[in-house]
Structures are given as structure tokens and as C-alpha cells.
Design a protein around this motif. Structure first.
Motif: not given
Length: 357
Positions: A158-164, A95-104, A117-125
Motif C-alpha cells: 500500500a506504500g508503493g514499496r516492492d515486496v517481491c 488495505c486503504g490503497a488503490a492502483v491509479a494512473c495520473l496523465d499529465d 497521497s500518491f506514490t508513482p511506481s518505478a514499473h511501467r504499468e
């Protein structure tokens, strides 16, 4: 070999995978002292040589590479397409997306796309499996599962949007599938305890490391008073059961203490897990510091200032420790954090003990 049966490159590789849609094949070659791995083109020429971390497949035309601490992606020609900014990232899903983690400074999970492009998740992990590995995007549904703060499993696109989201009740007797608006589209019931909520396994809260709950959630000074009132008995700090002395050898007996002890919190981090998630050590250290400092603060409020640092008692030394000690009558109340490192594995424990002065 070409279509006429002539060798293009005679057999010389230890491993040669099939060519992919990019016209590349993963190979392992060379001999003792000059072995290599990477990708060759249809002429057998090495176009991508493995240097440190490198996947053995390209997905969505991109290859994941890294140095053990930061990961990014290159194209089939080896050009950097996505800079190595990510502490962890999976290979791209169809689908052209991957789960990723930024550590700044603080790990932030989200969704990375092939355009960078990267969309931060509102969820913990993201959700992990039984081996602690991120499940990531599903190649069929194009969704990735994340763990929310309330114990639900949330599927994002893939857009980082909640589906269910899937939610279990507190007693584990029911489970519900809800859409992005929070409306229940399916519910199921069973005996209490059948369903479980999902909690973070990587970025845990401090309380998830706690072994003796009354110290953390209850009356800490009361727990300390109970330890101080106990009749002293031998115990071995660092053992799974500090009071089980049957399997100790002579070296272990040198570390015996006399008094009473609780293991407040503990964790064992395997070397493989720390290599997979480079931010995990710092995150865990911070949570244990939170536990130690919180418990120490409660004990200060009850017992006053501790002994000077040069008089602090260490129940047992390791590869890093700190201790706060109070004199309470003819006994010592000791709060100690201890770290042990071996073969890349890391074990951390916090003890609360009462011993003879």
C-alpha cells in the motif's frame, strides 16, 4: 420498513441494494424520462445522485466518481475528498490503497491512498488480465502486481514499496520468486516454454505493435528492395491477409492495388478499452508515429528524399492517414499509416508497399 413492520418508504425503486456500513443503499428509480441512480439514506432520501460515472459501492468510506476522463472520490455526504486528477483508478482495497494512473502528458501509474497521497511506481504499468483489465490490489494480501521493464511481475504494498517479484527465464524453463532485496526464496523448473515473461499490455513499446519484424529489427532498405523486386500482384490494403481476395465485394475491389506489400504494424483498440483508459489513444498514436518516422528515416537514408507531399500515394483512405512515397525506377515505394474509426473502435495500420508508378 422499520422494526415494527411499518413502511418508512413504500416500494418505489426499481433496484434497492442492502444498506452498507455508511448507512447508504444504492438504488435505481424513476420512470421513463426521469430515471435516476444513486444512494439513499435510511429515510429513503436521495443523498448521492449519479452524475456521469459513479460506482455502486463505497470502499473505505469513499465513492469513486468521474466524468469519463478524470476520476476522484467523494465521501458519503458527497463532499470531494480526492480531486478528480486520475485518468484511471480502481476502488480502494481494504488495505486503504488503490492502483491509479495520473496523465499529465505522459501516463504515470502508481499507488493512491485514502488520504489522497500518491506514490508513482518505478514499473511501467500494473498487471492486466486476459480482458485487458487492471488486476489491482488483492483484498487478502494487500498487494498489487506491476509489470517491470525486464518482464518480471513485481508485487507492491500500500506504500508503493516492492515486496517481491516473480521472474521467468528467457527460455521459459524456470521461474523464481525473489524478495525485495533480489534474493531467490523459491525456484521452479519445467520444460522450455512453460513460463512466460510479462510485458506491458496498455503502455506498450513501439516494437510490440510490429507485425513484420524484419522492417523494425532488421535491414529496412533490404526489405524494401525485396518488395520492389517482386512481380506485381493484386492485394487489398486493410484486409487481414492483403493477398486473400476471395471474400472481397464490389466495393472492396475498388481499393485493389497491384504490387507487393507488408503490414509493418497494426493494432485494434475496442471502444470499451478506450473508454476505460482515456490515455490509451494518445499513447498508441505516439508509438505508431515512432514506428512510421523511424522506418521513413531509414528509407530516406537508402533512397534519398521522397516525392513532394502533394505527390504522395495513398493505398487506401480511412479516417486519418499519412504517406511518404519514393520513386524507385519505374516503381513507387509507399510507406503509409492509416486509421479507421467505427462504433468507437479504432484500428491503425502501417503498410510498406511497392506498386507500379
Amino acid at each position: 420498513m422499520d422494526t415494527a413492520g411499518e413502511w418508512i418508504v413504500e416500494p418505489s425503486f426499481q433496484l434497492l441494494e442492502p444498506f452498507d456500513e455508511n448507512g447508504l443503499a444504492y438504488v435505481i428509480g424513476g420512470g421513463a424520462g426521469d430515471s435516476f441512480a444513486g444512494f439513499v439514506d435510511c429515510r429513503g432520501e436521495l443523498v448521492l445522485r449519479r452524475d456521469n460515472e459513479m460506482d455502486d459501492e463505497l470502499w473505505c468510506g469513499l465513492l469513486k466518481v468521474g466524468n469519463g476522463f478524470a476520476r476522484g472520490f467523494v465521501d458519503p455526504a458527497g463532499r470531494q475528498v480526492i480531486e478528480p486528477h486520475y485518468a484511471w483508478v480502481e476502488r480502494f482495497s481494504p488495505c486503504g490503497a488503490a492502483v491509479a494512473c495520473l496523465d499529465d502528458g505522459a501516463p504515470r501509474w502508481g499507488v493512491l491512498r485514502t488520504d489522497g497521497s500518491f506514490t508513482p511506481s518505478a514499473h511501467r504499468e500494473p498487471l492486466t488480465d486476459g480482458d485487458g483489465l487492471v488486476v489491482g490490489f488483492d483484498d487478502v494480501t494487500g498487494l498489487a502486481a506491476f509489470v517491470s521493464g525486464d518482464g518480471a511481475v513485481v508485487h507492491v504494498d500500500a506504500g508503493g514499496r516492492d515486496v517481491c517479484r516473480v521472474e521467468a527465464s528467457g527460455d521459459g524453463a524456470s521461474v523464481a520468486l525473489k524478495d525485495a532485496a533480489g534474493r531467490a526464496v523459491w525456484e521452479g523448473t519445467a520444460q522450455p516454454g512453460t513460463f512466460e515473461r510479462a510485458w506491458p499490455e496498455l503502455l506498450r513499446d513501439a516494437g510490440q505493435y510490429v507485425d513484420h519484424t524484419p522492417v523494425w529489427e532488421g535491414d529496412t532498405p533490404a526489405v524494401a528492395a525485396e518488395l520492389l523486386a517482386r512481380a506485381p500482384q493484386p492485394f487489398h490494403p486493410g484486409s487481414t491477409d492483403p493477398y486473400d481476395l476471395d471474400r472481397l465485394d464490389e466495393d472492396d475491389e475498388e481499393d485493389l492495388c497491384h504490387g507487393a506489400v507488408h503490414v509493418v504494424a497494426s493494432v485494434f483498440l475496442e471502444a470499451e478499452t478506450l473508454a476505460e483508459y482515456p490515455f490509451l489513444q494518445d499513447w498508441t498514436d505516439a508509438r505508431f508515429a515512432e514506428i512510421h518516422d523511424t522506418v521513413a528515416g531509414r528509407l530516406r537514408a537508402a533512397y534519398g528524399p521522397p516525392l513532394p507531399a502533394d505527390r504522395a500515394v495513398f493505398l487506401r483512405c480511412g479516417d486519418g492517414e499519412r504517406s511518404v512515397t519514393w520513386q524507385v525506377g519505374d516503381r513507387l515505394l509507399v510507406l503509409q499509416e492509416r486509421m479507421v474509426i467505427g462504433d468507437g473502435d479504432v484500428e491503425i495500420e502501417i503498410w510498406l508497399a511497392a506498386i507500379d508508378a
